[in-house]
Each structure stands twice: as structure tokens, then as C-alpha cells.
Write a protein that holds these residues in place. Structure first.
Motif, PDB file in Angstrom:
ATOM      1  N   LYS A  31      40.632  63.342  79.107  1.00 22.01           N
ATOM      2  CA  LYS A  31      41.649  63.187  78.078  1.00 22.01           C
ATOM      3  C   LYS A  31      40.945  62.882  76.764  1.00 22.01           C
ATOM      4  CE  LYS A  31      45.722  60.418  76.971  1.00 22.01           C
ATOM      5  NZ  LYS A  31      46.565  59.285  77.357  1.00 22.01           N
ATOM      6  N   GLN A  32      41.511  63.359  75.653  1.00 18.95           N
ATOM      7  CA  GLN A  32      40.983  63.005  74.342  1.00 18.95           C
ATOM      8  C   GLN A  32      42.120  62.976  73.334  1.00 18.95           C
ATOM      9  OE1 GLN A  32      38.231  65.953  72.686  1.00 18.95           O
ATOM     10  NE2 GLN A  32      38.673  67.234  74.438  1.00 18.95           N
ATOM     11  N   TRP A  33      41.962  62.132  72.308  1.00 16.41           N
ATOM     12  CA  TRP A  33      42.996  62.000  71.298  1.00 16.41           C
ATOM     13  C   TRP A  33      42.386  61.460  70.008  1.00 16.41           C
ATOM     14  CZ3 TRP A  33      42.062  58.844  75.340  1.00 16.41           C
ATOM     15  CH2 TRP A  33      41.872  57.481  75.086  1.00 16.41           C
ATOM     16  N   PRO A  34      42.976  61.815  68.866  1.00 11.44           N
ATOM     17  CA  PRO A  34      42.490  61.317  67.576  1.00 11.44           C
ATOM     18  C   PRO A  34      43.295  60.103  67.114  1.00 11.44           C
ATOM     19  CG  PRO A  34      43.984  63.124  67.189  1.00 11.44           C
ATOM     20  CD  PRO A  34      43.899  62.937  68.690  1.00 11.44           C
ATOM     21  N   THR A  35      42.696  59.305  66.223  1.00 11.83           N
ATOM     22  CA  THR A  35      43.443  58.231  65.571  1.00 11.83           C
ATOM     23  C   THR A  35      43.782  58.682  64.154  1.00 11.83           C
ATOM     24  OG1 THR A  35      41.530  57.122  64.580  1.00 11.83           O
ATOM     25  CG2 THR A  35      42.087  56.514  66.855  1.00 11.83           C
ATOM     26  N   ARG A  36      44.587  57.903  63.479  1.00 16.05           N
ATOM     27  CA  ARG A  36      44.957  58.235  62.091  1.00 16.05           C
ATOM     28  C   ARG A  36      43.751  58.158  61.159  1.00 16.05           C
ATOM     29  NH1 ARG A  36      49.890  54.820  63.224  1.00 16.05           N
ATOM     30  NH2 ARG A  36      48.442  53.156  62.764  1.00 16.05           N
ATOM     31  N   ARG A  37      42.725  57.441  61.563  1.00 15.75           N
ATOM     32  CA  ARG A  37      41.526  57.304  60.725  1.00 15.75           C
ATOM     33  C   ARG A  37      40.473  58.380  61.007  1.00 15.75           C
ATOM     34  NH1 ARG A  37      40.012  50.951  60.171  1.00 15.75           N
ATOM     35  NH2 ARG A  37      42.036  50.232  59.425  1.00 15.75           N
ATOM     36  N   GLY A  38      40.808  59.359  61.817  1.00 13.94           N
ATOM     37  CA  GLY A  38      39.869  60.443  62.088  1.00 13.94           C
ATOM     38  C   GLY A  38      38.874  60.156  63.188  1.00 13.94           C
ATOM     39  N   ILE A  39      39.089  59.094  63.927  1.00  7.52           N
ATOM     40  CA  ILE A  39      38.226  58.762  65.072  1.00  7.52           C
ATOM     41  C   ILE A  39      38.769  59.513  66.287  1.00  7.52           C
ATOM     42  CG2 ILE A  39      37.412  56.900  66.570  1.00  7.52           C
ATOM     43  CD1 ILE A  39      36.398  56.808  63.616  1.00  7.52           C
ATOM     44  N   ARG A  40      37.901  60.055  67.103  1.00  6.65           N
ATOM     45  CA  ARG A  40      38.316  60.741  68.324  1.00  6.65           C
ATOM     46  C   ARG A  40      37.886  59.912  69.522  1.00  6.65           C
ATOM     47  NH1 ARG A  40      40.622  64.855  69.965  1.00  6.65           N
ATOM     48  NH2 ARG A  40      40.714  65.839  67.929  1.00  6.65           N
ATOM     49  N   TYR A  41      38.834  59.659  70.399  1.00  7.39           N
ATOM     50  CA  TYR A  41      38.563  58.972  71.663  1.00  7.39           C
ATOM     51  C   TYR A  41      38.502  59.997  72.785  1.00  7.39           C
ATOM     52  CZ  TYR A  41      39.247  54.206  69.982  1.00  7.39           C
ATOM     53  OH  TYR A  41      39.106  53.014  69.345  1.00  7.39           O
ATOM     54  N   CYS A  42      37.569  59.790  73.701  1.00 10.90           N
ATOM     55  CA  CYS A  42      37.457  60.620  74.894  1.00 10.90           C
ATOM     56  C   CYS A  42      37.409  59.699  76.114  1.00 10.90           C
ATOM     57  CB  CYS A  42      36.201  61.477  74.853  1.00 10.90           C
ATOM     58  SG  CYS A  42      36.235  62.747  73.574  1.00 10.90           S
ATOM     59  N   LEU A  43      38.131  60.076  77.141  1.00  6.89           N
ATOM     60  CA  LEU A  43      38.215  59.302  78.377  1.00  6.89           C
ATOM     61  C   LEU A  43      37.451  60.043  79.477  1.00  6.89           C
ATOM     62  CD1 LEU A  43      39.621  56.802  79.704  1.00  6.89           C
ATOM     63  CD2 LEU A  43      41.421  58.383  80.389  1.00  6.89           C
ATOM     64  N   TYR A  44      36.517  59.347  80.121  1.00  6.67           N
ATOM     65  CA  TYR A  44      35.660  59.937  81.150  1.00  6.67           C
ATOM     66  C   TYR A  44      35.736  59.138  82.442  1.00  6.67           C
ATOM     67  CZ  TYR A  44      33.323  61.947  77.041  1.00  6.67           C
ATOM     68  OH  TYR A  44      33.041  62.590  75.865  1.00  6.67           O
ATOM     69  N   PRO A  45      35.808  59.799  83.595  1.00 10.59           N
ATOM     70  CA  PRO A  45      35.670  59.085  84.861  1.00 10.59           C
ATOM     71  C   PRO A  45      34.180  58.882  85.142  1.00 10.59           C
ATOM     72  CG  PRO A  45      36.107  61.393  85.290  1.00 10.59           C
ATOM     73  CD  PRO A  45      36.141  61.213  83.789  1.00 10.59           C
ATOM     74  N   PHE A  46      33.852  57.814  85.852  1.00  7.58           N
ATOM     75  CA  PHE A  46      32.467  57.608  86.286  1.00  7.58           C
ATOM     76  C   PHE A  46      32.460  56.928  87.637  1.00  7.58           C
ATOM     77  CE2 PHE A  46      33.406  53.622  84.225  1.00  7.58           C
ATOM     78  CZ  PHE A  46      32.667  52.659  84.905  1.00  7.58           C
ATOM     79  N   ASP A  47      31.382  57.123  88.355  1.00  4.33           N
ATOM     80  CA  ASP A  47      31.212  56.553  89.682  1.00  4.33           C
ATOM     81  C   ASP A  47      30.650  55.145  89.536  1.00  4.33           C
ATOM     82  OD1 ASP A  47      30.472  55.835  92.236  1.00  4.33           O
ATOM     83  OD2 ASP A  47      29.223  57.593  92.600  1.00  4.33           O
ATOM     84  N   ALA A  48      31.464  54.151  89.860  1.00  3.48           N
ATOM     85  CA  ALA A  48      31.067  52.755  89.700  1.00  3.48           C
ATOM     86  C   ALA A  48      30.282  52.230  90.904  1.00  3.48           C
ATOM     87  CB  ALA A  48      32.297  51.879  89.476  1.00  3.48           C
ATOM     88  N   GLY A  49      30.138  53.035  91.943  1.00  7.21           N
ATOM     89  CA  GLY A  49      29.427  52.581  93.134  1.00  7.21           C
ATOM     90  C   GLY A  49      30.339  51.766  94.034  1.00  7.21           C
ATOM     91  N   ARG A  50      29.754  51.250  95.075  1.00  2.55           N
ATOM     92  CA  ARG A  50      30.531  50.451  96.027  1.00  2.55           C
ATOM     93  C   ARG A  50      29.668  49.312  96.534  1.00  2.55           C
ATOM     94  NH1 ARG A  50      32.085  53.800 100.738  1.00  2.55           N
ATOM     95  NH2 ARG A  50      33.617  54.641  99.323  1.00  2.55           N
ATOM     96  N   ARG A  51      30.236  48.121  96.530  1.00  3.46           N
ATOM     97  CA  ARG A  51      29.526  46.972  97.098  1.00  3.46           C
ATOM     98  C   ARG A  51      29.477  47.113  98.612  1.00  3.46           C
ATOM     99  NH1 ARG A  51      32.502  42.265  93.899  1.00  3.46           N
ATOM    100  NH2 ARG A  51      34.133  43.077  95.211  1.00  3.46           N
TER     101      ARG A  51
END
Length: 124
Positions: A31-51
Motif C-alpha cells: 500500500k502507498q499514499w501521499p500526504t498533503r505535504r508531498g510525503i509518500r508513505y509505503c507499507l511493506y510486510p516483513f518476516d519478523a521471525g519466530r521465538r
């Protein structure tokens, strides 16, 4: 199971990194989206591992003994489920704010769909 498994190495995901460097490590954002100030956010999944879990290891050992190893043989035929999104605690999400030049401003680790992000991409 008792030892757990390491998560994804996120060393290249930091403020100042380029979007290209980050996506080489994490892949395309979900997912990605811009803010009103021209900043772009991107959402990434990552593998956090397992205890590691001694309880899981004991359960699997007991199943092996009770089924004379048949349980393990049959479970090896199934596709691996180590990285499926429904695995609690394994797949997490991080968001990265990027400036107009695709440089990371800040990395927000372990975010959810309800996390509020700053308009400027930096403020805590």
C-alpha cells in the motif's frame, strides 16, 4: 520449533536509504499514499521471525512417538506454512516515509492499519 527462526535482516531499511534500496530488500509495497505535504508513505510486510517454543517442540515430539513417525512424514508432504500471513507474530508491517527524491525520511516498524503517521513524515 524449540530454537525458533530468525527474521528478515532490515539493515538496509533506514532513514536516508533510497526507495530502490528498500524495495530490493522488502519487495514492492502492499500500500502507498501521499500526504498533503508531498510525503509518500509505503507499507511493506516483513518476516519478523519466530521465538523458539519448548512447548511446541514437546508437542511435535509426542506426536512423532505416538504415531511412530507417521505424523512427521505426512506433515512433510504439506506445503510449508512458515511465512503465511495468518501465522501470529511472524509477518509484521513497517511503513517508510519518502521525500520527493525517494529518500527515506523515517521507518515506522510494527505498524497496523490504525497507526497514525505524521504529515511531515518525521515527527514522532
Amino acid at each position: 520449533m524449540a530454537q525458533g527462526s530468525p527474521g528478515q535482516n532490515l539493515q538496509s531499511v533506514h532513514a536516508g536509504a533510497t526507495r530502490e534500496q528498500i524495495e530490493k530488500q522488502l519487495g514492492a509495497p502492499v500500500k502507498q499514499w501521499p500526504t498533503r505535504r508531498g510525503i509518500r508513505y509505503c507499507l511493506y510486510p516483513f518476516d519478523a521471525g519466530r521465538r523458539g517454543s519448548a512447548g511446541d517442540a514437546a508437542t511435535f515430539g509426542t506426536l512423532d512417538i505416538l504415531s511412530f513417525g507417521l505424523w512427521e512424514a505426512l506433515s512433510s508432504l504439506a506445503p510449508p506454512t512458515d511465512l503465511k500471513p495468518g501465522d501470529p507474530g511472524r509477518i509484521r508491517y513497517l511503513a517508510v516515509s519518502f521525500d520527493a527524491n525517494d529518500r527515506a525520511l523515517r521507518v515506522f516498524v510494527d505498524v497496523t492499519e490504525f497507526t497514525e503517521f505524521p504529515e511531515d513524515g518525521i515527527a514522532p
